[in-house]
Write a protein that holds these residues in place. Sequence first.
Motif, mmCIF file in Angstrom:
data_model
loop_
_atom_site.group_PDB
_atom_site.id
_atom_site.type_symbol
_atom_site.label_atom_id
_atom_site.label_comp_id
_atom_site.label_asym_id
_atom_site.label_seq_id
_atom_site.Cartn_x
_atom_site.Cartn_y
_atom_site.Cartn_z
ATOM 1 N N MET B 14 0.832 -1.213 0.000
ATOM 2 C CA MET B 14 0.000 0.000 0.000
ATOM 3 C C MET B 14 0.863 1.258 0.000
ATOM 4 S SD MET B 14 -3.253 0.419 2.556
ATOM 5 C CE MET B 14 -3.108 -1.263 3.139
ATOM 6 N N LYS B 15 1.891 1.243 0.854
ATOM 7 C CA LYS B 15 2.820 2.358 0.949
ATOM 8 C C LYS B 15 3.495 2.597 -0.402
ATOM 9 C CE LYS B 15 6.376 2.363 4.239
ATOM 10 N NZ LYS B 15 6.863 2.317 5.640
ATOM 11 N N ASP B 17 2.430 1.671 -3.345
ATOM 12 C CA ASP B 17 1.431 2.094 -4.308
ATOM 13 C C ASP B 17 1.219 3.604 -4.242
ATOM 14 O OD1 ASP B 17 0.292 0.043 -5.983
ATOM 15 O OD2 ASP B 17 -1.630 1.041 -5.581
ATOM 16 N N GLU B 18 1.101 4.114 -3.031
ATOM 17 C CA GLU B 18 0.953 5.569 -2.849
ATOM 18 C C GLU B 18 2.175 6.311 -3.368
ATOM 19 O OE1 GLU B 18 0.153 6.393 1.292
ATOM 20 O OE2 GLU B 18 -1.574 5.016 1.251
ATOM 21 N N ALA B 21 2.134 6.445 -7.115
ATOM 22 C CA ALA B 21 1.161 7.434 -7.585
ATOM 23 C C ALA B 21 1.744 8.839 -7.446
ATOM 24 C CB ALA B 21 -0.136 7.299 -6.793
ATOM 25 N N ALA B 22 2.373 9.109 -6.302
ATOM 26 C CA ALA B 22 2.898 10.454 -6.030
ATOM 27 C C ALA B 22 4.029 10.817 -6.978
ATOM 28 C CB ALA B 22 3.370 10.534 -4.580
ATOM 29 N N ARG B 61 1.863 -0.728 -10.358
ATOM 30 C CA ARG B 61 0.917 0.090 -9.592
ATOM 31 C C ARG B 61 -0.425 -0.634 -9.623
ATOM 32 N NH1 ARG B 61 1.085 6.103 -11.450
ATOM 33 N NH2 ARG B 61 -1.053 6.703 -10.948
#
Lengths: 375, 375
Positions: B14-15, B17-18, B21-22, B61
């Motif tokens: 999850m970390k 993935d964020e 995205a960023a 992703r």
Amino acid sequence: MNGPVAGIADEIVMKLDEAMAASGLDALLATSPENVAWVSGAAPPSQKTVRSRLAAAILPRGGNGEVVAIALEGPVVRTQSRLPELRLYEEFVEDPVLVFADSLARRGLGDAAIGVEETHLSHADYEKLARALPDARLVRADERFEELRMVKTPAEIALIRDIGAAADRIAKEVFEHFGAGSTEREIANFVAERYAEAGGDGLTMLVVGSGPRSAAVNAPPTGRALELGDVLRLDIIGTKGRYHSDVARTAVVGAPTDEVRRVYDLLVGVHHRCLEALRPGALTSDVYAIYRAAMDDAGLPPYHFVGHGLGITLHEGPFVNALTEIRLEEGMVLCIEPLTLLEGRFGVQIEDELLITVDGYEPFSEVGDLPRMAG
Amino acid sequence: MNGPVAGIADEIVMKLDEAMAASGLDALLATSPENVAWVSGAAPPSQKTVRSRLAAAILPRGGNGEVVAIALEGPVVRTQSRLPELRLYEEFVEDPVLVFADSLARRGLGDAAIGVEETHLSHADYEKLARALPDARLVRADERFEELRMVKTPAEIALIRDIGAAADRIAKEVFEHFGAGSTEREIANFVAERYAEAGGDGLTMLVVGSGPRSAAVNAPPTGRALELGDVLRLDIIGTKGRYHSDVARTAVVGAPTDEVRRVYDLLVGVHHRCLEALRPGALTSDVYAIYRAAMDDAGLPPYHFVGHGLGITLHEGPFVNALTEIRLEEGMVLCIEPLTLLEGRFGVQIEDELLITVDGYEPFSEVGDLPRMAG
């Protein structure tokens, strides 16, 4: 830690000097742990464990080489290195790659043809080096190092023979001293102590696999106690003065079953036939074919190689497998290790070290009949 | 070998993935042993010992990641990995980098922005990957991985706390069980056994330095027997489930000299003051300054760092030294280890592990008064 060994430096430096002349290189920058150790004798302990703690051996054509290492490990490196110069860098304060570049530039090699290890230097470090030496020509030297390291110098041969013979002796002692009820870890401790007494730096990958664990590829010692009828596979891998030992033996606790006896004798026969094929000019793939055919005939699972060169690294050229065709040369040191792993049941491996001589080979270790441990 | 730990995968994925995205990344290709293990849980044993046996964790992703590893070690990797896919390659037959590229292409990532580790991938492998994926954009992700790994997830914290507390207990047992006449190697064997009983995978760098050897930076155990008055420095470094322990203790055999007593008490005081400074927002360089000033005042040789992050690797961010300014955050796990080495005489080191909490820290191990061993 072992100090420098007289004789090695000159022989290796001479060989590298000739290779540089032949390939138009002005200098070599070795950065992999194996080539730093090979060229200089130095093995800064943390270069393998902390990736940013790079070390280098810089060898300009004509000699007068230099080791660059982290300041923390200066005292160790100073006693190990055979090259005349030593330069230390402060972690966090200096960037090791820029220190390498500075040393090369100071030696007037800023616009030289410099052999580097492209399969070791990270992409980031390679780019940093290229930017710091914009007029230099960086040339891939990886294959050159590999080739040159395959044929050992007399001093290297003496070092490998010495610790290989010790590993052979230690395996024999294990089979005499231990038996049913002993644990794999007790055996491991015994091997570690004897190995240290023989002057070894330490065991880098010891296999002590008993019972079904003898069939696992990597079987580090556990608390498992040996039982009557167990097969025990022992592979004594370690280093002394930066050079490896790699001798594997298989024994049985009490009397072997007919199947164990049959597989063991078959592998001893294969081992013998592989050894008989060794001589200058023989192709490594032909040696593998002997093993492979025997395993296929017997319906036993083959391994994807049956041997490898041995030296500063555990597995190096010449590789003895189906896909690599290397012609053996006098002075190469190899392990020949026919192996079959019957998963969940037992594994048998016989591994000896030897030197390729002018008309055949000279063994550093020699397997005998199936060793029996006390039941 | 430990199996997958529930909970870790989702939190870390999850970390990541964020973070993708960023930063506009479509996928991550982790290749260093530490990031393969962190992303996937898998640690193919030989990736650290044989450089050509590359492994990777591929994370597109949106999830659905894949581990790529050498076929030989498939059985081990299968039990370790938390990612849904596993792809194995045959050594010598397939080139691992081309297998990574093929896996990325098959997932439709042939023209994607892919985060890679430029400080790990060799220059040769980077170039090979770039040629195999000519439409992809390779983006340096090294610093991103490092940053994200500094703050641990709850499951990671539980793992580190568990083996750190075990190391603390084992050190206490050593000081109770051994004394004058015991050898460093006997102590090392005891630590190895207890560490295995605590579920440890193994000790990666155990320091057992007695007498003048207590002042050596790296002091692996030898056959030296402890003598009355000796200082003993013990640093229990190993892993359990891929996460490290790093707890160091200093003891004395019999009664300490006034000097040893004074240096020990001084370091305990410095240790306490460093710990008191830990909280979210504190700068690591300010914590180092506390140690440095105390050593300078006392005229004792300082070490170039007084602490470091701890996790999948032994030394990772946040580094606590003069040159690195990192603001502490809740969830970071650190070692604080004031140390002074009086060469040829004795060395004292006190090292504890702790977690940065919302308003300070929580210790995983806690030093006490100078331990005395039987004389």
